[in-house]
Design an enzyme around this catalytic site. Structure first.
Site, PDB file in Angstrom:
ATOM      1  CE  LYS A 178      40.452  42.910  31.580  1.00 22.48           C
ATOM      2  NZ  LYS A 178      41.911  43.257  32.101  1.00 22.48           N
ATOM      3  N   GLY A 231      35.845  44.070  40.710  1.00 26.47           N
ATOM      4  CA  GLY A 231      36.878  45.051  40.874  1.00 26.47           C
ATOM      5  C   GLY A 231      36.248  46.307  41.661  1.00 26.47           C
ATOM      6  CB  SER A 232      37.442  49.602  41.882  1.00 28.12           C
ATOM      7  OG  SER A 232      37.234  50.135  40.567  1.00 28.12           O
ATOM      8  CD  GLU A 253      30.441  39.644  44.430  1.00 24.20           C
ATOM      9  OE1 GLU A 253      30.649  40.126  45.518  1.00 24.20           O
ATOM     10  OE2 GLU A 253      29.490  38.863  44.365  1.00 24.20           O
ATOM     11  CB  CYS A 287      37.076  42.519  48.200  1.00 29.56           C
ATOM     12  SG  CYS A 287      36.862  40.699  48.475  1.00 29.56           S
ATOM     13  CD  GLU A 388      38.425  48.774  48.162  1.00 28.46           C
ATOM     14  OE1 GLU A 388      38.102  49.093  47.070  1.00 28.46           O
ATOM     15  OE2 GLU A 388      37.925  47.563  48.472  1.00 28.46           O
TER      16      GLU A 388
HETATM   17  P1  NAD Z   1      39.793  47.329  38.802  1.00 28.31           P
HETATM   18  O1  NAD Z   1      38.479  47.745  38.829  1.00 28.31           O
HETATM   19  O2  NAD Z   1      40.666  48.383  38.429  1.00 28.31           O
HETATM   20  O3  NAD Z   1      39.950  46.249  37.595  1.00 28.31           O
HETATM   21  C1  NAD Z   1      39.171  45.172  37.610  1.00 28.31           C
HETATM   22  C2  NAD Z   1      38.984  44.439  36.376  1.00 28.31           C
HETATM   23  O4  NAD Z   1      38.296  45.272  35.639  1.00 28.31           O
HETATM   24  C3  NAD Z   1      40.489  44.454  35.730  1.00 28.31           C
HETATM   25  O5  NAD Z   1      40.427  43.207  34.947  1.00 28.31           O
HETATM   26  C4  NAD Z   1      40.366  45.791  34.782  1.00 28.31           C
HETATM   27  O6  NAD Z   1      41.203  45.546  33.783  1.00 28.31           O
HETATM   28  C5  NAD Z   1      38.935  45.573  34.484  1.00 28.31           C
HETATM   29  N1  NAD Z   1      38.352  46.805  34.115  1.00 28.31           N
HETATM   30  C6  NAD Z   1      38.654  48.186  34.375  1.00 28.31           C
HETATM   31  N2  NAD Z   1      38.043  49.185  33.733  1.00 28.31           N
HETATM   32  C7  NAD Z   1      37.283  48.459  33.092  1.00 28.31           C
HETATM   33  C8  NAD Z   1      36.231  48.901  32.183  1.00 28.31           C
HETATM   34  N3  NAD Z   1      35.728  50.237  32.023  1.00 28.31           N
HETATM   35  N4  NAD Z   1      35.519  48.137  31.567  1.00 28.31           N
HETATM   36  C9  NAD Z   1      35.723  46.505  31.560  1.00 28.31           C
HETATM   37  N5  NAD Z   1      36.438  46.246  32.325  1.00 28.31           N
HETATM   38  C10 NAD Z   1      37.473  47.023  32.996  1.00 28.31           C
HETATM   39  O7  NAD Z   1      40.217  46.710  40.189  1.00 28.31           O
HETATM   40  P2  NAD Z   1      41.357  46.202  40.779  1.00 28.31           P
HETATM   41  O8  NAD Z   1      42.402  47.097  41.322  1.00 28.31           O
HETATM   42  O9  NAD Z   1      41.871  45.050  39.902  1.00 28.31           O
HETATM   43  O10 NAD Z   1      40.751  45.299  41.991  1.00 28.31           O
HETATM   44  C11 NAD Z   1      40.800  45.916  43.156  1.00 28.31           C
HETATM   45  C12 NAD Z   1      39.303  46.097  43.589  1.00 28.31           C
HETATM   46  O11 NAD Z   1      38.605  44.863  43.417  1.00 28.31           O
HETATM   47  C13 NAD Z   1      39.108  46.644  44.921  1.00 28.31           C
HETATM   48  O12 NAD Z   1      37.941  47.772  44.773  1.00 28.31           O
HETATM   49  C14 NAD Z   1      38.534  45.472  45.622  1.00 28.31           C
HETATM   50  O13 NAD Z   1      37.746  45.590  46.673  1.00 28.31           O
HETATM   51  C15 NAD Z   1      37.794  44.820  44.552  1.00 28.31           C
HETATM   52  N6  NAD Z   1      37.669  43.299  44.806  1.00 28.31           N
HETATM   53  C16 NAD Z   1      36.244  42.900  45.143  1.00 28.31           C
HETATM   54  C17 NAD Z   1      36.085  41.580  45.631  1.00 28.31           C
HETATM   55  C18 NAD Z   1      34.693  41.121  45.836  1.00 28.31           C
HETATM   56  O14 NAD Z   1      34.468  39.948  45.733  1.00 28.31           O
HETATM   57  N7  NAD Z   1      33.435  42.056  46.411  1.00 28.31           N
HETATM   58  C19 NAD Z   1      37.022  40.838  45.344  1.00 28.31           C
HETATM   59  C20 NAD Z   1      38.429  41.054  45.020  1.00 28.31           C
HETATM   60  C21 NAD Z   1      38.567  42.342  44.619  1.00 28.31           C
END
Ligand code: NAD
Length: 499
Positions: A178, A231-232, A253, A287, A388
Site C-alpha cells: 500500500k 511512518g509516524s 521505522e 526522517c 517532529e
Molecule cells: P504516516 O504515519 O501518516 O503514514 C505512513 C503510512 O502509513 C501511509 O501509507 C499511511 O496511509 C499508512 N497508515 C496511516 N495510518 C495507518 C493505520 N492505522 N494502519 C495502517 N497504515 C496506516 O506518515 P507519513 O506522513 O506518510 O510520513 C511521515 C512520517 O514518516 C514521519 O514521521 C517520518 O519521520 C516518518 N519516516 C520515517 C522513516 C524512517 O526510516 N525512520 C523514513 C521516512 C519517514
C-alpha cells in the site's frame, strides 16, 4: 522534461489490473503547482482480502523458486530502474515535490538496493556448526515467512518501497503493498517495473487507498504474518496494537528529531554546508533531517550568522527546475502544521532569525512552499526542540561543552540519526559511543544512508528491527535449525549416558 497527462490507474491483484470493488477513486495532485497527476482506486478491506488471497496462493510457488533465480529478477529490475531513472525522477519532482538531484538520489537508492538484494539470492547464508554428538550434522537455514504487508510514506516514494519489497522478495515472501496516498503514481511505477522484470502474478500486489482503510485491513488480516511500516510514531503505535492479537512480526521505522553538534574546533564552513543540506534538503521532510543544531558557545554566533546568510540564499521553486534549491512540502496540512510550529516557537520565547512564513509570489502560491526557518535561543525542552515538525525548520541550542552537547542531543524521545562536527578524534569517539541513535555521522550532516548498512533507530524511532544490509534478512526470514542424525541409533541430546 516529460509532460505528464493525468491518467486513471488501478490496483494490481493476482497478476491483473483491477478497479476497487467499490468503484470509488481519489486524486493525486502535485504539491508544486496543484496539477492533476492521476486518479486511483479508493480501495477497502474487500480489495485487500483479494490481494492477500492472491499473495497467499502465489507464495506456495514463489518460495520454491531458487533464490538465485529470484535474485536475477531483482537484477533486471535494477536495470529497468536505471534505464528509467530520469523519467521516474521527473515524475517524483511532480508528484512528491523533491528537487531533481534528490529525486535521482531516491531512485538510485532503489537501484543500489536491487543490486544488493539481487546478490543475496546467491548468499542468504545460514550456518553449519559441529554437533555435540557423534555422527550428527547441524545447520541453520533461513526460511521465508509468507505474505508481507508493506505500508510506506510519501517522502521516499521509490527508495522506501525498495528497502522493504526487494528483501522480502529475494527471501521468498510475497507482498501486498500500500503506497502513500500522496504518491500513488510512484508506487504504481515501482510495481510496473517489477512486473516487467519478471515477478510472477500474485507475488507482488498493490492496493491503493488510505491508512485507516487499506493499511488497517492489511495489518489485521489473519493471512498477513509480517507487517513492515515506515511512518509516524502515532501510526506505528496504532499498528502495533492492531497487530498484537495475532502476534504478527511488525517492523517499524518511525519519526526523528535529529541533531547536529558543532564543537568549537569544527570546520565551520563544512558544518554550515552539512546543516543546510540536512535541515532544508527535501524541505526538511526526511526522517533523518536535522531539526536541531547544538552549537558550542565559542562558535555559536559565527555558525548562526553563517547559517542564516546561506539559508536566505536558497531558492524556492518547483523541483523540476534545475536552479531550485528547496521544493514544496507535501500538502496543505503539512504546510499548516509547519507554520503552527513557528507560532509555537515564538510563543515559547525562541528568536525567529529567518523564514517563518508561507512563501508566495513567483507562482509559489499554486503550491505549498515554506521559507527555510531558523530559530535561535532555543531551549532543549521547548516543543520546537522536542517534537517532529517534518518541515524546513531548525532550532539552534547553545551548549558549553561536549558532555552537554551529547546530553542535549540524547534528550528527546526519538533516536534515528545524529552527527558531530569536530576535529578532535577523542571527542568523535565519545560521540560514536554515547549518542543514542541508530546512525551517527562524524563531520557530515544527519542525512544519507548506504544500502549495505543497517538503517533504523533506537527509542521511539522504531521497535528494534533494522532495514537494509544483512539486518533486513533477519526480519524477512525465520531461522530453522536442522539436525541430521546419521548414527543409526537414537542419540539423546543433553542426556548423560556415561553411567
Ligand atoms: P504516516 O504515519 O501518516 O503514514 C505512513 C503510512 O502509513 C501511509 O501509507 C499511511 O496511509 C499508512 N497508515 C496511516 N495510518 C495507518 C493505520 N492505522 N494502519 C495502517 N497504515 C496506516 O506518515 P507519513 O506522513 O506518510 O510520513 C511521515 C512520517 O514518516 C514521519 O514521521 C517520518 O519521520 C516518518 N519516516 C520515517 C522513516 C524512517 O526510516 N525512520 C523514513 C521516512 C519517514
Amino acid at each position: 522534461m516529460a509532460i505528464l497527462g493525468a491518467k486513471t490507474f488501478q490496483n494490481y491483484i493476482g497478476g491483473e489490473w483491477v478497479d476497487a470493488a467499490s468503484g470509488e477513486t481519489f486524486e493525486s495532485t502535485s504539491p508544486a503547482n496543484g496539477e492533476a497527476i492521476g486518479t486511483f482506486p479508493r480501495s477497502s478491506a474487500e480489495d485487500v482480502a483479494r490481494a492477500v488471497a492472491a499473495a497467499k496462493t502465489a507464495y506456495e510457488d514463489w518460495r520454491l523458486v531458487p533464490a538465485p533465480r529470484r535474485g536475477e529478477i531483482l537484477f533486471r529490475f535494477a536495470q529497468l530502474l536505471t534505464e528509467q531513472k530520469e523519467d521516474i525522477s521527473q515524475l517524483m519532482a511532480r508528484e512528491m515535490g523533491k528537487v531533481l538531484p534528490e529525486a535521482r538520489g531516491d531512485v538510485q537508492e532503489a537501484i543500489d538496493m536491487a543490486y544488493y538484494m539481487g546478490g543475496e539470492g546467491r548468499r542468504l547464508f545460514g550456518q553449519t556448526t559441529p554437533s555435540e554428538l557423534p555422527d550428527k550434522f547441524n545447520m541453520s537455514v533461513r526460511q521465508p515467512i509468507g505474505v508481507v504487508g508493506v505500508i510506506t510514506p510519501w517522502n521516499f516514494p521509490i527508495a522506501i518501497p525498495s528497502w522493504k519489497i526487494l528483501p522480502a522478495l529475494v527471501c521468498g515472501n510475497t507482498v501486498v503493498f500500500k503506497p502513500a496516498t500522496d504518491t500513488p503514481t510512484l508506487g504504481e511505477r515501482f510495481v510496473e517495473l517489477l512486473i516487467e522484470a519478471g515477478v510472477p502474478g500474485g507475488v507482488v500486489n498493490v492496493v491503493h487507498g488510505g491508512g485507516g482503510e487499506v493499511g488497517n485491513a492489511i495489518v489485521i488480516h489473519p493471512d498477513v504474518p509480517v507487517i513492515t511500516l515506515t511512518g509516524s510514531r502515532e501510526t506505528g503505535v496504532q499498528v502495533t496494537k492492531d497487530a498484537a492479537d495475532r502476534l504478527k512480526h511488525v517492523h517499524l521505522e518511525l519519526g526523528g528529531k535529529n541533531a547536529i553538534i558543532v564543537l568549537d574546533d569544527a570546520d565551520l564552513e563544512l558544518a554550515v554546508e552539512g546543516i543546510l543540506w540536512s535541515a532544508f534538503g527535501t524541505s526538511g521532510q526526511r526522517c533523518t533531517a536535522a531539526s536541531r543544531v547544538i552549537a558550542q558557545e565559542g562558535v555559536c554566533d559565527e555558525l548562526t550568522s553563517g547559517l542564516v546568510d546561506e539559508a536566505e540564499k536558497l531558492r524556492l521553486g518547483v523541483g523540476w527546475e534545475e536552479d531550485t534549491d528547496v521544493g514544496p512540502v507535501i500538502n496543505k496540512a503539512a504546510l499548516e502544521k509547519i507554520h503552527s510550529y513557528t507560532t509555537i516557537g515564538k510563543d515559547e520565547g525562541a528568536t525567529l532569525l529567518t523564514g517563518g512564513e508561507v512563501a508566495s509570489g513567483d507562482g509559489l502560491d499554486k503550491g505549498f512552499y515554506y521559507r527555510p526557518t531558523i530559530f535561535g535561543d532555543v531551549d532543549p525542552e521547548m516543543r520546537i526542540a522536542q517534537e517532529e515538525i517534518f518541515g524546513p525548520t531548525v532550532g539552534i541550542i547553545k551548549v558549553s561543552d561536549v558532555d552537554e552537547a551529547i546530553r542535549v542531543s540524547n534528550g528527546i524521545k526519538y533516536g534515528l540519526s545524529s552527527s558531530i562536527f569536530t576535529r578532535d578524534v577523542n571527542k568523535a569517539f565519545r560521540a560514536m559511543r554515547d549518542l543514542k541513535a541508530g546512525i551517527t555521522y562524524i563531520n557530515a550532516g544527519t542525512i544519507g544512508a548506504e544500502v549495505h548498512l543497517p538503517f533504523g533507530g533506537v527509542k521511539d524511532t522504531g521497535n528494534g528491527h533494522r532495514e537494509a544490509g544483512q539486518a533486513a534478512l533477519d526480519f524477512f526470514t525465520e531461522w530453522k535449525s536442522i539436525y541430521v542424525d546419521y548414527s543409526g541409533r537414537l542419540q539423546k541430546a543433553q542426556i548423560d549416558t556415561s553411567d
